[in-house]
Design an enzyme around this catalytic site. Structure first.
Site, PDB file in Angstrom:
ATOM      1  N   GLY A  45       0.338  -0.673  -0.171  1.00 35.89           N
ATOM      2  CA  GLY A  45       0.421  -0.130   0.225  1.00 35.89           C
ATOM      3  C   GLY A  45       1.242   1.649  -0.425  1.00 35.89           C
ATOM      4  N   GLN A  50       3.181   9.999   1.210  1.00 41.73           N
ATOM      5  CA  GLN A  50       4.715   9.647   1.602  1.00 41.73           C
ATOM      6  C   GLN A  50       5.274   9.764   0.384  1.00 41.73           C
ATOM      7  OE1 GLN A  50       2.172   5.313   2.224  1.00 41.73           O
ATOM      8  NE2 GLN A  50       4.674   5.004   3.460  1.00 41.73           N
ATOM      9  N   CYS A  90       5.748  -0.253   7.462  1.00 41.42           N
ATOM     10  CA  CYS A  90       4.948   0.591   6.626  1.00 41.42           C
ATOM     11  C   CYS A  90       6.270   1.367   5.603  1.00 41.42           C
ATOM     12  CB  CYS A  90       5.017   1.963   7.340  1.00 41.42           C
ATOM     13  SG  CYS A  90       4.510   3.370   6.139  1.00 41.42           S
ATOM     14  N   LEU A  91       6.064   1.631   4.546  1.00 38.78           N
ATOM     15  CA  LEU A  91       7.134   1.742   4.161  1.00 38.78           C
ATOM     16  C   LEU A  91       7.666   2.969   3.689  1.00 38.78           C
ATOM     17  CD1 LEU A  91       6.187   1.365   0.147  1.00 38.78           C
ATOM     18  CD2 LEU A  91       7.974  -0.323   1.269  1.00 38.78           C
ATOM     19  N   HIS A 132      -4.649   2.136   7.885  1.00 33.02           N
ATOM     20  CA  HIS A 132      -3.433   2.720   7.404  1.00 33.02           C
ATOM     21  C   HIS A 132      -3.238   3.416   6.411  1.00 33.02           C
ATOM     22  CE1 HIS A 132       1.277   1.826   7.738  1.00 33.02           C
ATOM     23  NE2 HIS A 132       1.330   2.285   6.617  1.00 33.02           N
ATOM     24  N   GLU A 133      -3.494   3.244   5.374  1.00 27.40           N
ATOM     25  CA  GLU A 133      -3.373   4.117   4.107  1.00 27.40           C
ATOM     26  C   GLU A 133      -3.890   5.647   4.281  1.00 27.40           C
ATOM     27  OE1 GLU A 133      -0.666   3.704   3.093  1.00 27.40           O
ATOM     28  OE2 GLU A 133      -0.900   2.004   2.853  1.00 27.40           O
ATOM     29  N   HIS A 136      -2.475   7.539   6.956  1.00 30.93           N
ATOM     30  CA  HIS A 136      -1.560   8.737   6.078  1.00 30.93           C
ATOM     31  C   HIS A 136      -1.951   9.520   5.417  1.00 30.93           C
ATOM     32  CE1 HIS A 136       2.032   6.266   5.928  1.00 30.93           C
ATOM     33  NE2 HIS A 136       1.338   5.060   5.741  1.00 30.93           N
TER      34      HIS A 136
HETATM   35 NI    NI Z   1       2.498   3.314   5.935  1.00 27.99          NI
END
Ligand code: NI
Length: 164
Positions: A45, A50, A90-91, A132-133, A136
């Site tokens: 995701g 991000q 998370c990235l 989660h997204e 963000h």
């Molecule tokens: Ni994330």
């Protein structure tokens, strides 16, 4: 085009994203780039926040074969119930995984990449990933849901690595 991903504790990750007004060619290109960036990372995701683009767009693909792309523009959780503990990563917070409490089941309304409204029901991994997204897009990271002590330890570890 692969876009650079912001890493915690970059303050730009705290920006609250604005709704997309029209799903035009610029947005479509951005969505394409976001999928490319997510697949290359690799991740399941990615939120526009991000990649330092502050409009409400997320891309997801939780399939093993990476052939089920899901794009949600202006996503809104319209129903949620239950509770689930899921280990998240998370990235933007590399090499860090912790359990977070989320709603187990959600119903989400969004626009797809053609600008058409749709609804999706999700639970477990997909439900967690969407929550989660969406976080963000509101400037929230999964680590914000952890205890203050865990957050402090993570920040200290991160500072050591990037040598402030
Ligand atoms: Ni994330």
């Amino acid at each position: 085009m692969i876009l650079p991903i912001l890493h915690y504790p970059d303050v730009r990750l705290r920006t609250v994203a604005k709704p997309v007004e029209t799903v035009d060619d610029t947005i479509k290109t951005l969505v394409k780039d976001m999928f490319e960036t997510m697949y290359q990372a690799p991740g399941i995701g990615l939120a526009a926040t991000q990649i330092d683009h502050h409009q409400r767009i997320i891309v997801i693909d939780i399939s093993d074969e990476k052939n089920q792309p899901l794009c949600l523009i202006n996503p809104e959780i319209i129903e949620k119930d239950g509770e689930i503990d899921w280990e998240e990563g998370c990235l933007s917070v590399p090499d860090y995984y912790q359990c977070v409490k989320r709603a187990n089941h959600i119903k989400v309304r969004a626009l797809n990449q053609q600008g058409k409204t749709f609804e999706i029901e999700a639970d477990e991994l997909l439900g967690v990933c969407i929550q989660h997204e969406i976080d963000h897009l509101d400037g929230i990271l999964f680590i914000d849901h952890l205890s203050k002590l865990k957050q402090k330890r993570l920040l200290e570890k991160t500072k050591k690595v990037i040598k402030y």
